[in-house]
Design a protein around this motif. Structure first.
Motif, PDB file in Angstrom:
ATOM      1  N   VAL A  33       0.854  -1.275   0.094  1.00 36.92           N
ATOM      2  CA  VAL A  33      -0.103  -0.111   0.238  1.00 36.92           C
ATOM      3  C   VAL A  33       0.843   1.293   0.042  1.00 36.92           C
ATOM      4  CG1 VAL A  33      -1.924  -1.071   1.091  1.00 36.92           C
ATOM      5  CG2 VAL A  33      -0.264   0.290   2.515  1.00 36.92           C
ATOM      6  N   ASP A  36       2.431   2.021  -3.522  1.00 37.38           N
ATOM      7  CA  ASP A  36       1.425   2.315  -4.586  1.00 37.38           C
ATOM      8  C   ASP A  36       1.255   3.767  -4.427  1.00 37.38           C
ATOM      9  OD1 ASP A  36      -1.209   2.694  -5.988  1.00 37.38           O
ATOM     10  OD2 ASP A  36      -1.389   0.519  -5.541  1.00 37.38           O
ATOM     11  N   THR A  38      -1.600   5.290  -5.720  1.00 38.12           N
ATOM     12  CA  THR A  38      -2.979   5.717  -5.869  1.00 38.12           C
ATOM     13  C   THR A  38      -3.225   6.330  -4.497  1.00 38.12           C
ATOM     14  OG1 THR A  38      -3.871   3.688  -5.139  1.00 38.12           O
ATOM     15  CG2 THR A  38      -3.724   3.776  -7.181  1.00 38.12           C
ATOM     16  N   LYS A  39      -4.277   7.201  -4.748  1.00 38.82           N
ATOM     17  CA  LYS A  39      -4.606   8.000  -3.462  1.00 38.82           C
ATOM     18  C   LYS A  39      -5.124   7.224  -2.405  1.00 38.82           C
ATOM     19  CE  LYS A  39      -7.208  12.117  -2.200  1.00 38.82           C
ATOM     20  NZ  LYS A  39      -8.141  13.252  -2.538  1.00 38.82           N
ATOM     21  N   ASP A  40      -5.975   6.540  -2.794  1.00 36.43           N
ATOM     22  CA  ASP A  40      -6.598   5.497  -1.405  1.00 36.43           C
ATOM     23  C   ASP A  40      -5.433   4.703  -1.084  1.00 36.43           C
ATOM     24  OD1 ASP A  40      -9.017   6.651  -2.187  1.00 36.43           O
ATOM     25  OD2 ASP A  40      -9.757   4.924  -3.344  1.00 36.43           O
ATOM     26  N   GLU A  41      -4.536   4.216  -1.465  1.00 33.90           N
ATOM     27  CA  GLU A  41      -3.496   3.155  -1.094  1.00 33.90           C
ATOM     28  C   GLU A  41      -2.762   4.177  -0.153  1.00 33.90           C
ATOM     29  OE1 GLU A  41      -3.496  -0.147  -1.190  1.00 33.90           O
ATOM     30  OE2 GLU A  41      -5.252  -0.206  -2.309  1.00 33.90           O
ATOM     31  N   TYR A  42      -2.218   5.494  -0.879  1.00 31.65           N
ATOM     32  CA  TYR A  42      -1.378   6.115   0.078  1.00 31.65           C
ATOM     33  C   TYR A  42      -2.040   6.727   1.265  1.00 31.65           C
ATOM     34  CZ  TYR A  42       2.423   9.281   1.027  1.00 31.65           C
ATOM     35  OH  TYR A  42       3.590  10.075   1.549  1.00 31.65           O
ATOM     36  N   ILE A  43      -3.185   7.074   1.229  1.00 31.23           N
ATOM     37  CA  ILE A  43      -3.988   7.610   2.708  1.00 31.23           C
ATOM     38  C   ILE A  43      -3.846   6.360   3.560  1.00 31.23           C
ATOM     39  CG2 ILE A  43      -6.464   8.099   3.427  1.00 31.23           C
ATOM     40  CD1 ILE A  43      -6.542   9.805   0.809  1.00 31.23           C
ATOM     41  N   LEU A  44      -4.105   4.891   3.023  1.00 35.23           N
ATOM     42  CA  LEU A  44      -4.107   4.043   4.104  1.00 35.23           C
ATOM     43  C   LEU A  44      -2.426   3.725   4.629  1.00 35.23           C
ATOM     44  CD1 LEU A  44      -5.444   1.550   5.127  1.00 35.23           C
ATOM     45  CD2 LEU A  44      -4.958   0.309   3.182  1.00 35.23           C
ATOM     46  N   CYS A  45      -1.757   4.034   3.812  1.00 32.60           N
ATOM     47  CA  CYS A  45      -0.048   4.010   4.353  1.00 32.60           C
ATOM     48  C   CYS A  45       0.081   5.094   5.378  1.00 32.60           C
ATOM     49  CB  CYS A  45       0.794   4.075   3.026  1.00 32.60           C
ATOM     50  SG  CYS A  45       2.472   4.642   3.434  1.00 32.60           S
TER      51      CYS A  45
END
Length: 113
Positions: A33, A36, A38-45
């Motif tokens: 994550v 990655d 992508t915005k969603d993955e980076y926010i999770l990170c």
């Protein structure tokens, strides 16, 4: 009593939805994550690494050690340090994600582990 039943039902539903992935992230999950774009993955990170970083200094304080993250460190910097650590240590990625965040931050910011 009805609220307790609803709360227990909600917890049971949440647990069954995520039963295929029992436990928390390991280093492989976290690296996937965090690398990655992508915005969603980076926010999770960001969320995972920042939450782990907060816990990291609390654990140090409870262990009678000085906190390491005293200077202004951004959430993005924490995520970058962790991602770099995971990239450079693929042999450790099977270990728990929170433990690896701790190791990465210790190496980067603590004078005494």
């Amino acid at each position: 009593m009805r609220i307790w039943r609803i709360a227990l039902f909600a917890i049971a539903c949440a647990a069954s939805v995520n039963s295929a992935h029992a436990g928390f992230y390991n280093g492989n999950d976290l690296y996937n994550v965090c690398k990655d774009n992508t915005k969603d993955e980076y926010i999770l990170c960001l969320g995972y690494t920042q939450g782990s970083a907060d816990s990291f200094d609390v654990i140090r304080l409870l262990s009678k050690k000085e906190p390491c993250l005293l200077s202004p460190i951004s959430g993005e910097q924490v995520a970058d340090v962790v991602t770099k650590y995971l990239k450079n240590n693929p042999d450790k990625r099977h270990e728990p994600g929170g433990f690896l965040v701790n190791k990465a931050l210790t190496e980067a910011f603590c004078s005494k582990p």
